[in-house]
Design a protein around this motif. Structure first.
Motif, mmCIF file in Angstrom:
data_model
loop_
_atom_site.group_PDB
_atom_site.id
_atom_site.type_symbol
_atom_site.label_atom_id
_atom_site.label_comp_id
_atom_site.label_asym_id
_atom_site.label_seq_id
_atom_site.Cartn_x
_atom_site.Cartn_y
_atom_site.Cartn_z
ATOM 1 N N ASP A 20 17.332 24.565 141.864
ATOM 2 C CA ASP A 20 16.928 25.757 141.133
ATOM 3 C C ASP A 20 16.424 25.377 139.743
ATOM 4 O O ASP A 20 17.002 24.530 139.095
ATOM 5 C CB ASP A 20 18.126 26.702 140.996
ATOM 6 N N SER A 39 10.882 24.095 137.844
ATOM 7 C CA SER A 39 9.765 24.007 136.879
ATOM 8 C C SER A 39 10.241 23.366 135.576
ATOM 9 O O SER A 39 9.441 23.058 134.702
ATOM 10 C CB SER A 39 9.218 25.407 136.590
ATOM 11 N N MET A 55 17.965 29.647 136.450
ATOM 12 C CA MET A 55 19.052 30.637 136.601
ATOM 13 C C MET A 55 20.414 29.961 136.549
ATOM 14 O O MET A 55 21.341 30.457 135.900
ATOM 15 C CB MET A 55 18.903 31.382 137.931
ATOM 16 N N TYR A 109 16.834 39.673 135.594
ATOM 17 C CA TYR A 109 15.477 39.494 136.103
ATOM 18 C C TYR A 109 15.120 40.796 136.820
ATOM 19 O O TYR A 109 15.303 40.952 138.020
ATOM 20 C CB TYR A 109 15.305 38.294 137.022
HETATM 21 P P1 AFP Z 1 11.761 27.625 139.835
HETATM 22 O O1 AFP Z 1 12.822 27.050 140.705
HETATM 23 O O2 AFP Z 1 10.454 27.843 140.529
HETATM 24 O O3 AFP Z 1 11.630 26.894 138.514
HETATM 25 O O4 AFP Z 1 12.185 29.120 139.440
HETATM 26 C C1 AFP Z 1 13.333 29.239 138.715
HETATM 27 C C2 AFP Z 1 13.820 30.692 138.919
HETATM 28 O O5 AFP Z 1 13.878 31.009 140.235
HETATM 29 C C3 AFP Z 1 15.161 30.899 138.246
HETATM 30 O O6 AFP Z 1 15.938 29.767 138.232
HETATM 31 C C4 AFP Z 1 14.805 31.342 136.853
HETATM 32 O O7 AFP Z 1 15.776 32.184 136.292
HETATM 33 C C5 AFP Z 1 13.489 32.070 137.041
HETATM 34 O O8 AFP Z 1 12.908 31.588 138.248
HETATM 35 C C6 AFP Z 1 12.537 31.780 135.909
HETATM 36 O O9 AFP Z 1 11.478 32.684 136.010
HETATM 37 P P2 AFP Z 1 10.287 32.691 134.937
HETATM 38 O O10 AFP Z 1 9.473 31.479 135.259
HETATM 39 O O11 AFP Z 1 9.618 33.984 135.156
HETATM 40 O O12 AFP Z 1 10.904 32.616 133.579
#
Ligand code: AFP
Length: 338
Positions: free
Chosen positions: A115, A118, A245, A261
């Motif tokens: 998780d 990015s 998250m 969210y």
């Molecule tokens: P990734 O796993 O694609 O990075 O997404 C992370 C997530 O699912 C969660 O961990 C975060 O809280 C949320 O997305 C972040 O969302 P934003 O990119 O809109 O800030």
């Protein structure tokens, strides 16, 4: 105080009748796999594990190399463990069956293998989130429909944060407990038992860049937080957003706070951003067992009847008073309460 290892804690939970031997062994397998994921993420550029994998997942997202590596580590570890009937992952469209020739168990495992992916390339905390369900009796080849059980039926939920320390947080429905990895020994050691989240907080987490897309109740609620002492809330609030998250929730499990969210105009067609089965449900179980609350803004997350393996939902979780207030604002706007 003599350190209590995860293995000892699991034996205590079995003696207390909270879990059975198979679930205890399943958690050991998942914890061991997460230690390996921790080693892989810890290598960074030196391990050649940063960057894109060049493939996409069922969510329509570009996969990171570590998304694929973490998924494979969890699949491989659980294939031969003998405690599972099948597993499902954020990275795979359909459930993964246990290969023939391996013993099958009575549990279903769901996981988000990495998780916050990015954040990997910028060396910010990421994590693994998991949830355990019972496989319906008589089902030998579990399909997606067999996983669609409400969060209240979870037997266990947990997450591991790969940050400065590697920390596992776990619940079996008898409180929420934290274990920190002793990297020298290679064991998770109990660092906090029966965690309680403060009911009140002055710290919120939300992606503010989505503000113009939010629905009216969310505009009202966040507007009041930002007005602070000069507004109806009469106190100042601070903001944090890691965009992992697992890291934002761990801050709340550590010192309280709220994580939101919400549904917004950009994601209306998807029903939300975060996934119910392997993000919202396990985090809701952990937060509720620590005295917090978790809703969709309109109802308790764990009472939702899932409609799909990769279903997305709005998420409002953390310190009880704030979650109840923002949920009240949404239900009031819907005319469900006055
Ligand atoms: P990734 O796993 O694609 O990075 O997404 C992370 C997530 O699912 C969660 O961990 C975060 O809280 C949320 O997305 C972040 O969302 P934003 O990119 O809109 O800030």
């Amino acid at each position: 105080m003599k350190p209590v290892s995860l293995i000892q804690f699991l034996i205590e939970e079995r003696r207390a009748g909270h879990i059975n031997a198979e679930l205890s062994l399943l958690i050991e397998v998942v914890a061991r796999a997460c230690k390996r994921i921790g080693v892989a993420t810890g290598k960074g550029a030196l391990g050649g594990v940063l960057g894109e994998a060049g493939t996409g997942n069922i969510q329509g997202e570009a996969q990171k190399k570590l998304d694929v590596i973490s998924n494979e580590i969890l699949l491989e570890a659980n294939a031969w463990g003998g405690h599972l009937a099948a597993c499902a992952s954020e990275e795979m469209e359909d459930p993964q069956q246990i290969p023939d020739g391996y013993p099958k168990g009575k549990h279903l495992l769901l996981f988000d293998p990495l998780d916050g992916s990015s954040n990997i390339d910028v060396n910010v905390s990421v994590g693994t989130i998991f949830s355990v369900l019972r496989c319906p009796d008589g089902v030998t080849e579990p399909k997606a429909e067999h996983f669609l059980q409400p969060g209240t039926t979870q037997l266990a939920a947990g997450y591991v944060v790969y940050g400065p320390a590697t920390v596992l947080v776990l619940t079996f429905g008898h409180g929420t407990h934290e274990f920190t990895l002793d990297r020298e020994v290679g064991s998770f050691i109990l660092s906090r038992r029966a965690i309680r989240i403060p009911e009140q907080t002055a710290e919120f987490a939300i992606n503010m860049s989505n503000q113009r897309h939010w629905q009216a109740p969310m505009q009202r609620y966040i507007g009041e937080l930002l007005a602070g002492k000069t507004g109806p809330r009469g106190k100042d609030f601070n903001m944090r957003w890691v965009a992992s998250m697992v890291a934002d929730v761990h801050r709340i499990v550590t010192r309280g706070g709220v994580f939101y969210y919400p549904l917004d105009a950009k994601i209306l067609d998807k029903g939300g951003k975060l996934r119910l089965m392997y993000e919202a449900n396990p985090m809701a179980f952990i937060i509720e067992q620590a005295g917090g609350a978790a809703t969709t803004g309109r109802q308790r997350i764990m009472e939702l009847q899932p409609s799909g393996l990769h279903q997305r939902v709005p998420v409002f979780l953390g310190s009880k008073e704030e979650v109840e207030l923002v949920t009240h604002y949404h239900r009031e706007a819907d005319g469900a309460v006055s």
